[in-house]
Motif scaffolding. Structure first.
Motif, PDB file in Angstrom:
ATOM      1  N   CYS A  52      52.820  43.264  39.732  1.00 31.20           N
ATOM      2  CA  CYS A  52      51.374  43.518  39.689  1.00 31.20           C
ATOM      3  C   CYS A  52      50.678  42.577  38.711  1.00 31.20           C
ATOM      4  CB  CYS A  52      51.102  44.968  39.297  1.00 31.20           C
ATOM      5  SG  CYS A  52      51.430  46.162  40.599  1.00 31.20           S
ATOM      6  N   THR A  53      51.286  42.321  37.576  1.00 32.83           N
ATOM      7  CA  THR A  53      50.694  41.436  36.582  1.00 32.83           C
ATOM      8  C   THR A  53      50.603  40.008  37.122  1.00 32.83           C
ATOM      9  OG1 THR A  53      51.522  42.835  34.799  1.00 32.83           O
ATOM     10  CG2 THR A  53      50.894  40.589  34.207  1.00 32.83           C
ATOM     11  N   ASP A  54      51.675  39.545  37.755  1.00 32.22           N
ATOM     12  CA  ASP A  54      51.647  38.205  38.358  1.00 32.22           C
ATOM     13  C   ASP A  54      50.600  38.120  39.457  1.00 32.22           C
ATOM     14  OD1 ASP A  54      53.731  37.463  36.692  1.00 32.22           O
ATOM     15  OD2 ASP A  54      55.276  37.567  38.254  1.00 32.22           O
ATOM     16  N   CYS A  55      50.523  39.144  40.273  1.00 32.77           N
ATOM     17  CA  CYS A  55      49.561  39.160  41.369  1.00 32.77           C
ATOM     18  C   CYS A  55      48.127  39.176  40.824  1.00 32.77           C
ATOM     19  CB  CYS A  55      49.812  40.357  42.291  1.00 32.77           C
ATOM     20  SG  CYS A  55      48.933  40.250  43.866  1.00 32.77           S
ATOM     21  N   ALA A  56      47.889  39.961  39.800  1.00 28.84           N
ATOM     22  CA  ALA A  56      46.555  40.000  39.186  1.00 28.84           C
ATOM     23  C   ALA A  56      46.154  38.614  38.691  1.00 28.84           C
ATOM     24  CB  ALA A  56      46.521  41.003  38.042  1.00 28.84           C
ATOM     25  N   ASP A  57      47.100  37.911  38.086  1.00 28.37           N
ATOM     26  CA  ASP A  57      46.792  36.574  37.562  1.00 28.37           C
ATOM     27  C   ASP A  57      46.458  35.592  38.679  1.00 28.37           C
ATOM     28  OD1 ASP A  57      47.194  37.479  34.985  1.00 28.37           O
ATOM     29  OD2 ASP A  57      49.185  36.587  34.775  1.00 28.37           O
ATOM     30  N   ILE A  58      47.277  35.529  39.721  1.00 26.17           N
ATOM     31  CA  ILE A  58      47.014  34.563  40.797  1.00 26.17           C
ATOM     32  C   ILE A  58      45.748  34.934  41.561  1.00 26.17           C
ATOM     33  CG2 ILE A  58      48.504  35.598  42.563  1.00 26.17           C
ATOM     34  CD1 ILE A  58      48.100  31.850  42.026  1.00 26.17           C
ATOM     35  N   CYS A  59      45.485  36.224  41.722  1.00 22.22           N
ATOM     36  CA  CYS A  59      44.253  36.638  42.403  1.00 22.22           C
ATOM     37  C   CYS A  59      43.015  36.278  41.592  1.00 22.22           C
ATOM     38  CB  CYS A  59      44.283  38.131  42.713  1.00 22.22           C
ATOM     39  SG  CYS A  59      45.382  38.564  44.074  1.00 22.22           S
ATOM     40  N   THR A  60      43.087  36.417  40.279  1.00 17.60           N
ATOM     41  CA  THR A  60      41.963  36.042  39.418  1.00 17.60           C
ATOM     42  C   THR A  60      41.692  34.544  39.528  1.00 17.60           C
ATOM     43  OG1 THR A  60      42.404  37.851  37.882  1.00 17.60           O
ATOM     44  CG2 THR A  60      41.108  35.995  37.031  1.00 17.60           C
ATOM     45  N   ILE A  61      42.740  33.749  39.451  1.00 15.38           N
ATOM     46  CA  ILE A  61      42.582  32.301  39.575  1.00 15.38           C
ATOM     47  C   ILE A  61      42.001  31.950  40.946  1.00 15.38           C
ATOM     48  CG2 ILE A  61      43.886  30.141  39.801  1.00 15.38           C
ATOM     49  CD1 ILE A  61      45.780  31.366  37.603  1.00 15.38           C
ATOM     50  N   THR A  62      42.509  32.596  41.982  1.00 13.04           N
ATOM     51  CA  THR A  62      42.032  32.317  43.343  1.00 13.04           C
ATOM     52  C   THR A  62      40.555  32.662  43.475  1.00 13.04           C
ATOM     53  OG1 THR A  62      44.246  32.686  44.245  1.00 13.04           O
ATOM     54  CG2 THR A  62      42.396  32.827  45.789  1.00 13.04           C
ATOM     55  N   ALA A  63      40.162  33.832  42.996  1.00 15.51           N
ATOM     56  CA  ALA A  63      38.755  34.239  43.087  1.00 15.51           C
ATOM     57  C   ALA A  63      37.856  33.255  42.349  1.00 15.51           C
ATOM     58  CB  ALA A  63      38.580  35.652  42.532  1.00 15.51           C
ATOM     59  N   LYS A  64      38.265  32.838  41.166  1.00 14.45           N
ATOM     60  CA  LYS A  64      37.463  31.901  40.392  1.00 14.45           C
ATOM     61  C   LYS A  64      37.369  30.547  41.089  1.00 14.45           C
ATOM     62  CE  LYS A  64      37.927  31.989  35.866  1.00 14.45           C
ATOM     63  NZ  LYS A  64      38.542  32.026  34.520  1.00 14.45           N
ATOM     64  N   SER A  99      45.892  44.992  38.070  1.00 10.14           N
ATOM     65  CA  SER A  99      45.849  45.218  36.618  1.00 10.14           C
ATOM     66  C   SER A  99      45.866  46.703  36.296  1.00 10.14           C
ATOM     67  CB  SER A  99      44.601  44.576  36.010  1.00 10.14           C
ATOM     68  OG  SER A  99      44.690  43.183  36.062  1.00 10.14           O
ATOM     69  N   ALA A 100      45.083  47.470  37.034  1.00 10.85           N
ATOM     70  CA  ALA A 100      45.043  48.919  36.810  1.00 10.85           C
ATOM     71  C   ALA A 100      46.380  49.561  37.159  1.00 10.85           C
ATOM     72  CB  ALA A 100      43.914  49.543  37.636  1.00 10.85           C
ATOM     73  N   CYS A 101      47.009  49.087  38.223  1.00  9.03           N
ATOM     74  CA  CYS A 101      48.302  49.633  38.636  1.00  9.03           C
ATOM     75  C   CYS A 101      49.370  49.347  37.576  1.00  9.03           C
ATOM     76  CB  CYS A 101      48.714  49.056  39.989  1.00  9.03           C
ATOM     77  SG  CYS A 101      50.214  49.791  40.683  1.00  9.03           S
ATOM     78  N   ALA A 102      49.413  48.114  37.096  1.00 10.30           N
ATOM     79  CA  ALA A 102      50.391  47.765  36.067  1.00 10.30           C
ATOM     80  C   ALA A 102      50.203  48.627  34.822  1.00 10.30           C
ATOM     81  CB  ALA A 102      50.280  46.285  35.710  1.00 10.30           C
ATOM     82  N   ASP A 103      48.968  48.826  34.429  1.00 11.05           N
ATOM     83  CA  ASP A 103      48.693  49.651  33.250  1.00 11.05           C
ATOM     84  C   ASP A 103      49.089  51.105  33.490  1.00 11.05           C
ATOM     85  OD1 ASP A 103      47.435  49.708  30.525  1.00 11.05           O
ATOM     86  OD2 ASP A 103      46.253  51.261  31.548  1.00 11.05           O
ATOM     87  N   SER A 104      48.800  51.603  34.666  1.00  7.42           N
ATOM     88  CA  SER A 104      49.174  52.983  35.008  1.00  7.42           C
ATOM     89  C   SER A 104      50.699  53.134  35.012  1.00  7.42           C
ATOM     90  CB  SER A 104      48.594  53.347  36.383  1.00  7.42           C
ATOM     91  OG  SER A 104      48.880  54.669  36.707  1.00  7.42           O
ATOM     92  N   ASP A 105      51.379  52.139  35.559  1.00  4.77           N
ATOM     93  CA  ASP A 105      52.847  52.186  35.590  1.00  4.77           C
ATOM     94  C   ASP A 105      53.436  52.162  34.186  1.00  4.77           C
ATOM     95  OD1 ASP A 105      52.834  52.265  38.346  1.00  4.77           O
ATOM     96  OD2 ASP A 105      53.329  50.134  38.602  1.00  4.77           O
TER      97      ASP A 105
END
Length: 130
Positions: free
Chosen positions: A57-69, A36-42
């Motif tokens: 990065c945005t897609d990865c952030a989403d799947i990682c959030t779902i996975t962690a939860k 998320s931070a990388c996408a925003d910085s980019d």
């Protein structure tokens, strides 16, 4: 208190490997934040030339959030969670490749977080398949 402490007190704790589950959940959340931070910085750089990186990065952030939860709720409930973790591994690999092509600090850190998450999730699946 950490996720490890919470999971150690879970009533179904005998159904999962605490160390591997905690590591994968924490790695996925850290990766989500890095992506998320990388996408925003980019976005603040040249968004048009970084469009693929931002999307990845945005897609990865989403799947990682779902996975962690999902991993934070480890009660036995079938095998679908393994497919989510496998998708997380695939997305992290893709994101690490994309970010690895750029020299910005955010991309280097994001790629490292993606590789760490990919590895932690692979180890979790390996333990689960024993």
């Amino acid at each position: 208190m950490s996720i490890s402490d919470i999971l150690a007190d879970h009533p179904d704790r005998s159904t999962f490997d605490l160390e591997e589950l905690s590591r994968a959940a924490e790695s996925a959340m850290e990766c989500a934040l890095a992506c998320s931070a990388c996408a925003d910085s980019d976005l603040g750089r040249d968004a048009s030339s970084m469009a693929t990186c931002i999307r990845t990065c945005t897609d990865c952030a989403d799947i990682c959030t779902i996975t962690a939860k999902l991993l934070a709720r480890p009660a036995p409930r079938g095998d679908a969670w393994q497919k989510v973790v496998a998708a997380c591994i695939a997305m992290c690999s893709e994101c690490a490749r994309e970010c690895g092509q750029h020299d910005d600090v955010c991309c280097r850190e994001c790629a490292a977080a993606c590789r760490a998450c990919e590895q932690a999730c692979q180890q979790l699946l390996a333990v689960a398949q024993r």
